[in-house]
Design a protein around this motif. Structure first.
Motif, PDB file in Angstrom:
ATOM      1  N   MET A 151       0.808  -1.222   0.000  1.00 23.57           N
ATOM      2  CA  MET A 151       0.000   0.000   0.000  1.00 23.57           C
ATOM      3  C   MET A 151       0.845   1.277   0.000  1.00 23.57           C
ATOM      4  O   MET A 151       0.468   2.275  -0.591  1.00 23.57           O
ATOM      5  CB  MET A 151      -0.965   0.004   1.187  1.00 23.57           C
ATOM      6  N   VAL A 152       2.009   1.245   0.649  1.00 19.41           N
ATOM      7  CA  VAL A 152       2.851   2.444   0.698  1.00 19.41           C
ATOM      8  C   VAL A 152       3.354   2.841  -0.694  1.00 19.41           C
ATOM      9  O   VAL A 152       3.196   4.000  -1.090  1.00 19.41           O
ATOM     10  CB  VAL A 152       4.013   2.276   1.696  1.00 19.41           C
ATOM     11  N   PRO A 153       3.957   1.933  -1.484  1.00 19.49           N
ATOM     12  CA  PRO A 153       4.355   2.347  -2.842  1.00 19.49           C
ATOM     13  C   PRO A 153       3.172   2.737  -3.725  1.00 19.49           C
ATOM     14  O   PRO A 153       3.310   3.589  -4.606  1.00 19.49           O
ATOM     15  CB  PRO A 153       5.082   1.120  -3.405  1.00 19.49           C
ATOM     16  N   ILE A 154       2.015   2.144  -3.485  1.00 23.42           N
ATOM     17  CA  ILE A 154       0.821   2.541  -4.236  1.00 23.42           C
ATOM     18  C   ILE A 154       0.447   3.981  -3.889  1.00 23.42           C
ATOM     19  O   ILE A 154       0.124   4.783  -4.774  1.00 23.42           O
ATOM     20  CB  ILE A 154      -0.358   1.582  -3.942  1.00 23.42           C
ATOM     21  N   ILE A 155       0.528   4.327  -2.598  1.00 20.52           N
ATOM     22  CA  ILE A 155       0.217   5.686  -2.168  1.00 20.52           C
ATOM     23  C   ILE A 155       1.239   6.685  -2.730  1.00 20.52           C
ATOM     24  O   ILE A 155       0.884   7.762  -3.209  1.00 20.52           O
ATOM     25  CB  ILE A 155       0.161   5.765  -0.628  1.00 20.52           C
ATOM     26  N   GLU A 204      -1.102  -3.895   8.678  1.00 25.03           N
ATOM     27  CA  GLU A 204      -1.114  -3.125   7.433  1.00 25.03           C
ATOM     28  C   GLU A 204      -1.446  -1.656   7.710  1.00 25.03           C
ATOM     29  O   GLU A 204      -0.788  -0.749   7.196  1.00 25.03           O
ATOM     30  CB  GLU A 204      -2.135  -3.715   6.459  1.00 25.03           C
ATOM     31  N   LEU A 205      -2.461  -1.441   8.524  1.00 23.38           N
ATOM     32  CA  LEU A 205      -2.885  -0.073   8.856  1.00 23.38           C
ATOM     33  C   LEU A 205      -1.778   0.653   9.612  1.00 23.38           C
ATOM     34  O   LEU A 205      -1.463   1.811   9.321  1.00 23.38           O
ATOM     35  CB  LEU A 205      -4.163  -0.121   9.699  1.00 23.38           C
ATOM     36  N   GLY A 206      -1.169  -0.040  10.573  1.00 28.21           N
ATOM     37  CA  GLY A 206      -0.090   0.552  11.368  1.00 28.21           C
ATOM     38  C   GLY A 206       1.112   0.934  10.519  1.00 28.21           C
ATOM     39  O   GLY A 206       1.670   2.024  10.668  1.00 28.21           O
ATOM     40  N   LEU A 257      -9.272  -0.898  -6.806  1.00 25.54           N
ATOM     41  CA  LEU A 257     -10.083   0.098  -6.106  1.00 25.54           C
ATOM     42  C   LEU A 257      -9.359   0.694  -4.898  1.00 25.54           C
ATOM     43  O   LEU A 257      -9.556   1.865  -4.575  1.00 25.54           O
ATOM     44  CB  LEU A 257     -11.426  -0.497  -5.682  1.00 25.54           C
ATOM     45  N   ALA A 258      -8.525  -0.096  -4.245  1.00 23.33           N
ATOM     46  CA  ALA A 258      -7.739   0.433  -3.118  1.00 23.33           C
ATOM     47  C   ALA A 258      -6.813   1.537  -3.616  1.00 23.33           C
ATOM     48  O   ALA A 258      -6.705   2.603  -3.001  1.00 23.33           O
ATOM     49  CB  ALA A 258      -6.940  -0.684  -2.456  1.00 23.33           C
ATOM     50  N   ALA A 275      -6.605   3.104   1.730  1.00 19.21           N
ATOM     51  CA  ALA A 275      -6.164   1.951   0.928  1.00 19.21           C
ATOM     52  C   ALA A 275      -6.400   0.603   1.623  1.00 19.21           C
ATOM     53  O   ALA A 275      -7.036  -0.287   1.045  1.00 19.21           O
ATOM     54  CB  ALA A 275      -4.703   2.123   0.526  1.00 19.21           C
ATOM     55  N   PRO A 276      -5.912   0.398   2.854  1.00 16.13           N
ATOM     56  CA  PRO A 276      -6.144  -0.914   3.488  1.00 16.13           C
ATOM     57  C   PRO A 276      -7.605  -1.170   3.851  1.00 16.13           C
ATOM     58  O   PRO A 276      -8.057  -2.318   3.831  1.00 16.13           O
ATOM     59  CB  PRO A 276      -5.259  -0.872   4.737  1.00 16.13           C
ATOM     60  N   VAL A 277      -8.344  -0.098   4.178  1.00 13.91           N
ATOM     61  CA  VAL A 277      -9.766  -0.270   4.504  1.00 13.91           C
ATOM     62  C   VAL A 277     -10.542  -0.753   3.283  1.00 13.91           C
ATOM     63  O   VAL A 277     -11.344  -1.685   3.371  1.00 13.91           O
ATOM     64  CB  VAL A 277     -10.369   1.050   5.050  1.00 13.91           C
ATOM     65  N   VAL A 278     -10.280  -0.116   2.135  1.00 11.65           N
ATOM     66  CA  VAL A 278     -10.962  -0.526   0.889  1.00 11.65           C
ATOM     67  C   VAL A 278     -10.533  -1.936   0.490  1.00 11.65           C
ATOM     68  O   VAL A 278     -11.369  -2.782   0.150  1.00 11.65           O
ATOM     69  CB  VAL A 278     -10.656   0.473  -0.250  1.00 11.65           C
ATOM     70  N   ASN A 279      -9.236  -2.207   0.545  1.00 14.41           N
ATOM     71  CA  ASN A 279      -8.715  -3.522   0.176  1.00 14.41           C
ATOM     72  C   ASN A 279      -9.341  -4.621   1.024  1.00 14.41           C
ATOM     73  O   ASN A 279      -9.854  -5.625   0.501  1.00 14.41           O
ATOM     74  CB  ASN A 279      -7.193  -3.530   0.333  1.00 14.41           C
ATOM     75  N   THR A 280      -9.324  -4.430   2.335  1.00 13.92           N
ATOM     76  CA  THR A 280      -9.868  -5.443   3.250  1.00 13.92           C
ATOM     77  C   THR A 280     -11.389  -5.513   3.166  1.00 13.92           C
ATOM     78  O   THR A 280     -11.974  -6.599   3.190  1.00 13.92           O
ATOM     79  CB  THR A 280      -9.439  -5.133   4.704  1.00 13.92           C
ATOM     80  N   GLY A 281     -12.033  -4.348   3.057  1.00 13.15           N
ATOM     81  CA  GLY A 281     -13.503  -4.314   2.987  1.00 13.15           C
ATOM     82  C   GLY A 281     -14.045  -5.052   1.788  1.00 13.15           C
ATOM     83  O   GLY A 281     -14.999  -5.844   1.901  1.00 13.15           O
TER      84      GLY A 281
END
Length: 201
Positions: A46-50, A178-180, A105-106, A133-139
């Motif tokens: 998620m970090v490189p995506i951000i 992931e969130l942390g 989508l994340a 990003a992690p909320v959408v991915n996990t959701g």
């Protein structure tokens, strides 16, 4: 002439930058396949995506998210991810669509949130993207599990309450880590973006 040269240089820098981000996403996700806190591997991409979506736009975030999804699909297909392989065997089409959708989508949502807040406060924009990003991915993953893999979910849960199993068995530590990671690394992400953009100006 200088304007055309600048456009070419911008396009070249974008291609090179996205190439580097693509490689980082691939390497991190392959490494993450072997890090488990439950039935599924942790997500480190998620970090490189951000960073990619902040530097190159919303489309870049969606693209890098799709790259992440494609690597997950490959790991499901090859058995590199044990839990993912079980989903692939149960319903390969649903597994493919779920992996690609959640990743894309994340990245897309992270980009949208970053761009919406970038001019107000870059730190807030980055932190919001890091949360999104992690909320959408996990959701989306959990929604897909309930919609397409309910029988598999019931088997995995066994005698445990399904909702309890989803929260503590599937999501649990993975999501929190992931969130942390995203939240801790967000200031560094902001710094990287500012350095790159100041260099280009």
């Amino acid at each position: 002439m200088k304007k055309n040269s600048r456009i070419v240089n911008d396009k070249t820098e974008r291609l090179v930058g996205l190439g580097i981000m693509t490689a980082v996403v691939i390497v991190l996700q392959v490494i993450a396949t072997f890090i488990h806190f439950g039935p599924f591997s942790i997500t480190l991409t998620m970090v490189p995506i951000i960073v990619g979506t902040a530097m190159y736009g919303i489309g870049a975030g969606a693209y890098l998210g799709a790259v992440f999804g494609a690597i997950v699909v490959i790991m499901c297909l090859t058995g590199g991810d044990g839990g993912g392989a079980m989903l692939w065997n149960a319903n390969p089409i649903a597994c493919l669509l779920l992996c690609m959708l959640k990743g894309t989508l994340a990245g897309l949502e992270a980009g949208i949130h970053y761009r919406a807040l970038e001019r107000t406060n870059k730190v807030l924009a980055c932190v919001t993207a890091a949360l999104t990003a992690p909320v959408v991915n996990t959701g989306i993953f959990l929604l897909g599990m309930v919609l397409f893999f309910k029988d598999t979910l019931l088997i995995w849960a066994g005698d445990t309450n399904v909702l309890y199993y989803i929260i503590f068995g599937i999501v649990g530590v993975n999501f929190l880590i992931e969130l942390g990671l995203n939240m801790v690394l967000s200031p560094a992400v902001v710094r990287i973006i500012q350095i790159v953009k100041n260099r280009d100006n």
